[in-house]
Design a protein around this motif. Structure first.
Motif, PDB file in Angstrom:
ATOM      1  N   ASP A 105       0.813  -1.220   0.000  1.00 18.67           N
ATOM      2  CA  ASP A 105       0.000   0.000   0.000  1.00 18.67           C
ATOM      3  C   ASP A 105       0.846   1.270   0.000  1.00 18.67           C
ATOM      4  O   ASP A 105       0.480   2.272  -0.628  1.00 18.67           O
ATOM      5  CB  ASP A 105      -0.991   0.001   1.175  1.00 18.67           C
ATOM      6  N   GLY A 106       1.988   1.235   0.680  1.00 18.29           N
ATOM      7  CA  GLY A 106       2.861   2.409   0.628  1.00 18.29           C
ATOM      8  C   GLY A 106       3.365   2.606  -0.785  1.00 18.29           C
ATOM      9  O   GLY A 106       3.354   3.716  -1.333  1.00 18.29           O
ATOM     10  N   ASN A 133      -1.888  -3.769   3.880  1.00 16.03           N
ATOM     11  CA  ASN A 133      -1.802  -4.031   5.326  1.00 16.03           C
ATOM     12  C   ASN A 133      -1.912  -2.720   6.115  1.00 16.03           C
ATOM     13  O   ASN A 133      -1.577  -2.656   7.295  1.00 16.03           O
ATOM     14  CB  ASN A 133      -0.534  -4.812   5.689  1.00 16.03           C
ATOM     15  N   ILE A 135      -0.265  -0.102   6.287  1.00 16.74           N
ATOM     16  CA  ILE A 135       0.916   0.471   6.961  1.00 16.74           C
ATOM     17  C   ILE A 135       2.161   0.273   6.083  1.00 16.74           C
ATOM     18  O   ILE A 135       2.167  -0.617   5.214  1.00 16.74           O
ATOM     19  CB  ILE A 135       1.115  -0.215   8.343  1.00 16.74           C
ATOM     20  N   TYR A 136       3.150   1.110   6.281  1.00 13.92           N
ATOM     21  CA  TYR A 136       4.453   0.859   5.663  1.00 13.92           C
ATOM     22  C   TYR A 136       5.150  -0.182   6.534  1.00 13.92           C
ATOM     23  O   TYR A 136       5.667   0.141   7.595  1.00 13.92           O
ATOM     24  CB  TYR A 136       5.297   2.141   5.631  1.00 13.92           C
ATOM     25  N   GLY A 137       5.134  -1.426   6.086  1.00 17.44           N
ATOM     26  CA  GLY A 137       5.671  -2.504   6.916  1.00 17.44           C
ATOM     27  C   GLY A 137       7.192  -2.463   6.998  1.00 17.44           C
ATOM     28  O   GLY A 137       7.781  -2.427   8.077  1.00 17.44           O
TER      29      GLY A 137
HETATM   30 MG   LIG Z   1       2.031  -1.956   3.592  1.00 12.54          MG
END
Ligand SMILES: [Mg+2]
Ligand SMILES: Cc1ncc(C[n+]2csc(CCOP(=O)(O)OP(=O)(O)O)c2C)c(N)n1
Ligand code: SF4
Length: 479
Positions: A105-106, A133, A135-137
């Motif tokens: 997603d980032g 998810n 978030i920037y994992g």
């Molecule tokens: Mg992500």
């Protein structure tokens, strides 16, 4: 004792040789991470449809950057949301290949938001798998465009607020409003039932691509227990209770059946096709060039001046001449807002050995066309190095005594003698041939001029410029 046998898809490598660390049989993903589940679904579909040999998997930035450790197919890593653009090129160049753009997603909704929008709007015949998810994992849990309102991340420590950071971005909602996409679905990688739905969606997207049905997009809600700071066993519940109300799991668009099947041409390319596409001469001229033992060895060259002075072109010509003379060569232009009027520079390396990096930091040779280039790059010339500068334009004196510096009137000679000041760069080329003690010779340069000079009626002028540059350099070196 009963033994459980897990079948690993054949589209995965048996051993993940490229992965760092000791255990080369497991992925680098955290326990409970959604990436591993989606990888498995994709690899199994590739197995079942027999796609391994002609699939190109494009990985993003993010935790899945290393997908190429695992997928035994063609792999390219295209960071910063540019995977759909790379996928576009791959698919158009070889329509028969199956091209997968795999993104977080980032990467997809944030950094490369416009890339995905444009690729979807063009209806590129690729399959995009989007791991949301929220978030920037990889980078430790920063806010993503899909981060939920109120959700605390390292960059929204008090919780995301709509007034400050906007609302969670629904990519399926957005893309399904476009005309071109053939299939857009959101799935969730949670329990067995939903994973089976995700499996179906992955297969549908890939099958549609094989059938030439257009752009397909599957968003998978996936867990990142590590950055959500949620115990792994609770992560799936978190998806259901927190993510799904904002990102409903559903089929947004499915026009696969009604779309015409486009014939996917099978294309392969060899070196000859590349030469033909670039309109390069197919045969290299026979050059009787013998390397001079006195020549500067493996020169690292910086060419610098104002934009518009032919600085980059001279660099390109130096590299082409180097190659024609049988060396390895690289050319790295430094483009910038300076292309017109400001400063421009390029890095050129010419070597008898393979070149590890095209970057030149401390150069053996500096060719400078203006004062600011001398100020900036003369201190970076190696002791014993060579500086050639245009004395018609540079009003500096070179303070260094540990380098050989020659101020030669490149522009004046080009202007007054040749009637075209723009040829100053090839006057400098002539000076380089002499002052470098023959890294290559005039014949070599003449042979590459048709490659680098677009206007054929300018070739003869530049040949004369090279000869004039050699003459003034000989005079300067002799005095
Ligand atoms: Mg992500
Ligand atoms: C231009 C740029 N900005 C930021 C980064 C740092 N960076 C690496 S991965 C990433 C985003 C990862 O988030 P996502 O795409 O959601 O992938 P995930 O790890 O969550 O699967 C970022 C910002 C970078 N490499 N380059
Ligand atoms: S940090 Fe999150 S996205 Fe990355 S591997 Fe771990 S669980 Fe997966």
């Amino acid at each position: 004792m009963a033994e459980t046998i897990f079948r690993k898809a054949k589209s995965f490598y048996d051993i993940y040789e490229r992965k760092g660390g000791a255990n080369k049989e497991v992925t680098h993903y955290c326990p409970g991470c959604g990436h591993g589940i989606l990888h498995k679904l994709i690899a199994e579909a590739m197995d079942d449809f027999g796609l391994k040999e002609h699939t190109v998997f494009i990985s993003p930035v993010g935790c899945s950057v290393f997908a190429y450790y695992y997928f035994d197919c063609g792999n390219i890593q295209a960071p910063h949301g540019r995977a759909p653009a790379v996928a576009t090129g791959m698919k158009r160049a070889n329509p028969k290949s199956v091209v997968i753009s795999y993104q977080g997603d980032g990467d997809l909704a944030g950094i490369g938001g416009n890339e995905i929008l444009q690729a979807a709007n063009r209806g590129e015949r690729i399959s995009v798998f989007f791991v949301n998810n929220a978030i920037y994992g990889m980078t430790g849990g920063q806010m993503a465009p899909t981060t939920l309102l109120g959700m605390r991340t390292t960059t929204s420590p008090h919780g995301r607020k709509a007034g400050n950071e906007g609302y969670p971005l629904g990519m399926c909602e957005l893309l399904s409003t476009l005309k071109a996409p053939a299939y857009v679905e959101r799935v969730a990688l949670t329990d067995a039932k939903h994973i089976m739905q995700a499996r179906k969606a992955v297969r549908k997207a890939l099958k549609a691509q094989v059938d030439g049905k257009g752009f397909t997009f599957v968003e998978a809600l996936a867990a990142c227990p590590t950055n959500w700071k949620v115990p792994t066993r609770e992560a799936n519940r978190w998806i259901v209770e927190m993510l799904e109300p904002v990102f409903p799991v559903k089929l947004f668009k499915d026009e696969i059946e009604s779309r015409e099947s486009e014939a996917l041409e099978d294309r392969t390319y060899g070196p000859a096709d590349v030469v033909a596409a670039l309109d390069l001469p197919t045969e290299e001229p026979d050059i009787a060039f013998v390397r001079s033992p006195q020549a500067i060895k493996d020169p690292q060259i910086k060419v610098a001046g104002f934009g518009g002075q032919g600085v980059l072109l001279l660099g390109l010509a130096l590299a082409q001449a180097g190659m024609r003379a049988g060396y390895h060569a690289t050319w790295l232009p430094s483009y910038g807002p300076e292309m017109r009027g400001g400063t421009a520079n390029c890095h050129v390396r010419i070597s008898e050995h393979r070149i590890g990096t095209p970057l030149v930091h401390d150069s053996d040779v500096l060719i400078a066309f203006n004062g600011p280039s001398i100020d900036k790059f003369a201190p970076m010339v190696k002791p014993g190095g060579l500086i050639l500068y245009d004395s018609s334009l540079v009003d500096r004196t070179i303070e260094r005594s540990d380098v050989k510096a020659y101020g030669l009137p490149f522009t004046e000679v080009a202007d007054k003698e040749l009637g075209n000041g723009k040829a100053s760069n090839f006057v400098a080329m002539g000076a380089f041939i002499v002052a470098s003690r023959g890294v290559f010779d005039e014949g070599v340069v003449k042979s590459i001029l048709p490659l680098v000079i677009k206007r054929k009626n300018m070739i003869e002028l530049n040949e004369r410029a090279v000869a004039a540059g050699m003459r003034i350099a000989r005079d300067a070196l002799a005095s």
